[in-house]
Design a protein around this motif. Sequence first.
Motif, PDB file in Angstrom:
ATOM      1  N   SER A  36       0.793   8.644   4.269  1.00  5.97           N
ATOM      2  CA  SER A  36       0.890   8.670   5.731  1.00  5.97           C
ATOM      3  C   SER A  36       1.283  10.034   6.284  1.00  5.97           C
ATOM      4  CB  SER A  36       1.843   7.586   6.230  1.00  5.97           C
ATOM      5  OG  SER A  36       3.090   7.671   5.597  1.00  5.97           O
ATOM      6  N   ALA A  65       9.749   3.196  10.827  1.00  6.30           N
ATOM      7  CA  ALA A  65       8.873   2.616   9.810  1.00  6.30           C
ATOM      8  C   ALA A  65       9.593   2.444   8.478  1.00  6.30           C
ATOM      9  CB  ALA A  65       7.637   3.498   9.634  1.00  6.30           C
ATOM     10  N   SER A 100       7.011  -5.963   8.876  1.00  9.41           N
ATOM     11  CA  SER A 100       7.418  -4.561   9.041  1.00  9.41           C
ATOM     12  C   SER A 100       6.489  -3.817   9.994  1.00  9.41           C
ATOM     13  CB  SER A 100       7.498  -3.848   7.694  1.00  9.41           C
ATOM     14  OG  SER A 100       6.227  -3.690   7.101  1.00  9.41           O
ATOM     15  N   LEU A 101       5.194  -4.101   9.916  1.00  5.83           N
ATOM     16  CA  LEU A 101       4.263  -3.434  10.826  1.00  5.83           C
ATOM     17  C   LEU A 101       4.487  -3.903  12.258  1.00  5.83           C
ATOM     18  CD1 LEU A 101       1.973  -1.410  11.086  1.00  5.83           C
ATOM     19  CD2 LEU A 101       0.377  -3.297  10.735  1.00  5.83           C
ATOM     20  N   THR A 104       7.734  -2.354  13.540  1.00  5.06           N
ATOM     21  CA  THR A 104       7.522  -0.919  13.786  1.00  5.06           C
ATOM     22  C   THR A 104       6.765  -0.725  15.100  1.00  5.06           C
ATOM     23  OG1 THR A 104       7.570  -0.384  11.430  1.00  5.06           O
ATOM     24  CG2 THR A 104       6.478   1.204  12.877  1.00  5.06           C
ATOM     25  N   GLY A 119       2.617   3.491  11.032  1.00  2.50           N
ATOM     26  CA  GLY A 119       2.127   2.198  10.565  1.00  2.50           C
ATOM     27  C   GLY A 119       1.808   2.217   9.077  1.00  2.50           C
ATOM     28  N   THR A 122       5.312   2.295   7.077  1.00  2.00           N
ATOM     29  CA  THR A 122       5.984   1.005   6.931  1.00  2.00           C
ATOM     30  C   THR A 122       5.286   0.132   5.896  1.00  2.00           C
ATOM     31  OG1 THR A 122       7.218  -0.641   8.177  1.00  2.00           O
ATOM     32  CG2 THR A 122       4.910  -0.371   8.782  1.00  2.00           C
ATOM     33  N   LEU A 123       3.968   0.233   5.810  1.00  2.00           N
ATOM     34  CA  LEU A 123       3.250  -0.534   4.786  1.00  2.00           C
ATOM     35  C   LEU A 123       3.494   0.027   3.390  1.00  2.00           C
ATOM     36  CD1 LEU A 123      -0.142  -1.330   6.543  1.00  2.00           C
ATOM     37  CD2 LEU A 123       1.768  -2.881   6.095  1.00  2.00           C
TER      38      LEU A 123
END
Length: 169
Positions: A36, A65, A100-101, A104, A119, A122-123
């Motif tokens: 990311s 995140a 979590s997404l 966030t 995004g 966080t994944l």
Amino acid sequence: MGQARQSAHAFTGSAVAVVVAGVVALVTHQPWLFPSLGPAVMLHVEKPDSPESSPRNTLIGHGVALLAGYGFLVACGLTGHPSVLQEGVSVPRIIAAAGSLAVTALVLVLLRASHPPAGATTLLVSLGLLRTPTQLLVAAGAVVLLTIVDWLYGRASGRPMPLWAAPEQ
């Protein structure tokens, strides 16, 4: 700025940021490079005056995140599990990823701190690819480092990012 110059600017800025983080990763044997960061760097060098590219949104975005991803790892009992790549998809993993997404996205909208690459961060955490407190601290450090590198590059190249926050557009 013409297209050729803009392309060269994006090429150079992206390469410089990743090389700096890569060298730190090589020296420390820690994950100072993770997927990311790529979109964050691209936002910084391609659209430095966009609110989503600002240091404020970048730092808040990835910070939220990391916290949301880890919070859902803990809540779903996945901190001791291998990553989704090793263990496969499970119901708790889906809950961790979706939760979590969603959290966030919610928090970043409430804070007016949109930063889409968060995004992915966080994944990465909720899917267990970055899951230890040390890895999360290193990831946070990497975001700070790349934001500083990109900020300095923007200043040096004449396409500066704001010091903290960009005006809303």
